[in-house]
Design an enzyme around this catalytic site. Structure first.
Site, PDB file in Angstrom:
ATOM      1  N   GLU A 200       9.748  -5.688  -4.366  1.00  0.00           N
ATOM      2  CA  GLU A 200       8.497  -6.342  -4.725  1.00  0.00           C
ATOM      3  C   GLU A 200       8.496  -6.841  -6.170  1.00  0.00           C
ATOM      4  O   GLU A 200       7.989  -7.928  -6.455  1.00  0.00           O
ATOM      5  CB  GLU A 200       7.319  -5.390  -4.492  1.00  0.00           C
ATOM      6  N   HIS A 269       0.491   4.949   1.713  1.00  0.00           N
ATOM      7  CA  HIS A 269       0.324   3.670   2.401  1.00  0.00           C
ATOM      8  C   HIS A 269      -1.151   3.371   2.684  1.00  0.00           C
ATOM      9  O   HIS A 269      -1.450   2.467   3.459  1.00  0.00           O
ATOM     10  CB  HIS A 269       1.091   3.663   3.728  1.00  0.00           C
TER      11      HIS A 269
END
Length: 466
Positions: A200, A269
């Site tokens: 990322e 998450h």
């Protein structure tokens, strides 16, 4: 009566998987917690644990079978005293019931945990909304899922402007981790729909650099939890460069993907980053709820010359709604919408928090309390005017968010109400939020950690002194 083991879901968006291996044979004794099989998708392999005790009476789906639909019966467990002759008595898989919801809006799907029934998430509540000023009267409406609305917005903008492109993990060949980018590779090709490595920090930086040269990237994060790796690129590079360059260098870029809790994906998450990004000057932060808003606001975000954080919700991707059939439907960033009118209390929310807000409004109406429900849609810039005008009318306010209370968006809303409408308040502003704990993995604890419509009802009645 024999108990059926159903094909479990590894995630809220999983529809089918492969039954890789049976670890127990027919006739073997099964104890609760025993691993009886392995299932796999292209992303993961998970163990299926028995939740009941008895004997594995019959394997209904042989190992090696591909594309087994979620909730398909895969085996039958016989209880003590039952025999093979009882297999015919096994019940059909029960139809899902709204009463079986988890966290008021999400199905209690488990990662590798078989269930007797796994109800689908309930559809988003449908309230009679005020006319949307962005939609001309008489406009034809089409029903779309939110993932379809997002896909349509990106496709339209990519056709309109050759500088727009999409990049992220699995957005191209796999058609998107949540199938939001499905079909874009086939239409626009690999130069404009780009699969990235799992880095990322790296691909967000490439996107920021491309935006600084005049391109218009749409950077997809598989979840904003993973954007933690890219936070330096988003904040220090994308958000601050226009100011630090004295207005000479802009950054027209959209960072989009699911934010907040899904279902049983645990603490790393499930975090809601709404308050993080809405704290930063230089960013615009959008968090829609309806399909129409997802489409209209994403188109606006792509055209915006500033970096935009577009916070989606994984649980909502499959929800449907009416989307205006217009050649160019764009909703201005920074404008909230009153989706339900009322005169007794104002309920303010955004994204999946609207699910609780609208359900609560329905329940409150049964007790004679008419709630006015505001969908913020945009968190930064925040539409303070709409909030204040509503509170001046109702005299009471409740904020609803899935994120944590401390330094949350609800705290900011409460402060603005105090600053601009203090003399109109008949009660303190109430906040309903996620509990102050990392998100648990267990479904029952996850439900307790998230807000609920019942908590919103309780808060609204409290400020109404009912």
């Amino acid at each position: 009566m024999p108990i059926q083991v159903l094909m479990p879901a590894l995630s809220p968006t999983m529809e089918k998987g492969n039954l890789a291996k049976w670890l127990k044979k027919e006739g073997e004794t099964i104890k609760s917690g025993d691993v009886i099989a392995e299932i796999e998708t292209d992303k993961a392999t998970m163990e299926v644990e028995a939740t009941d005790e008895g004997t594995l009476g019959k394997i209904l789906i042989p190992e090696g079978t591909a594309d087994v639909a979620v909730n398909t019966p895969i085996a039958t467990i016989l209880a003590d005293g039952e025999s093979a002759a009882d297999l015919a008595k096994a019940p059909a898989a029960p139809a899902p019931s709204v009463a079986q919801e988890v966290a008021e809006s999400r199905s209690p799907v488990g990662e590798g945990k078989p269930m007797i029934s796994a109800p689908k998430a309930a559809p988003a509540p449908q309230a009679v909304a005020e006319p949307d000023p962005e939609v001309p009267a008489g406009t034809e409406m089409v029903t779309q899922t939110i993932r379809e609305a997002l896909r349509g917005a990106m496709a339209e903008e990519m056709r309109r402007d050759a500088d727009v492109f999409v990049m992220g993990e699995e957005v191209a060949e796999y058609q998107g981790a949540y199938k939001v980018t499905q079909g874009l590779l086939q239409e626009f090709g690999a130069r404009r729909v780009i699969d990235t490595p799992i880095t990322e920090h790296g691909f967000a930086g490439i996107g920021v650099g491309a935006a600084m040269t005049g391109l218009k990237p749409i950077v997809e994060f598989m979840t904003f939890n993973f954007a933690m790796q890219a936070i330096d690129q988003i904040i220090n590079s994308a958000a601050k460069t226009l100011y630090m360059s004295g207005g000479q260098m802009g950054c027209s870029i959209v960072f989009r993907g699911p934010n907040g809790a899904a279902a049983r994906v645990a603490a790393q998450h499930s975090q809601d980053y709404s308050s993080w990004y809405s704290n930063v000057p230089g960013l615009k932060v959008v968090a829609p709820f309806s399909a129409a808003d997802y489409k209209g606001l994403l188109k606006a975000a792509i055209r915006d010359p500033n970096p935009v954080i577009f916070l989606e919700n994984e649980v909502l991707y499959g929800h449907t709604g009416e989307v205006p059939k217009l050649d160019d439907f764009v909703i201005p960033i920074g404008k909230a919408r009153i989706v339900r009118s009322g005169g007794h209390v104002t309920i303010i929310s955004w994204s999946n928090g609207m699910t609780y807000a609208l359900k609560a409004a329905d329940e409150l109406a049964k007790d004679g309390i008419e709630a006015e429900v505001i969908d913020l849609r945009t968190l930064r810039p925040m539409d303070t005017e709409t909030i204040v005008n509503s509170v001046k009318k109702t005299g009471r306010a409740v904020t609803v968010e899935e994120g944590w209370a401390q330094s949350g968006v609800g705290a900011e809303i409460a402060a603005r109400i105090m600053e601009n409408a203090f003399d109109y308040l008949d009660a303190p502003v109430a906040r309903v939020s996620g509990k102050d704990v990392p998100m648990p993995y267990a479904a029952n604890l996850e439900k307790l950690a998230l807000p609920s419509a019942a908590e919103v009802v309780e808060a609204a009645k409290a400020v109404c002194y009912r």
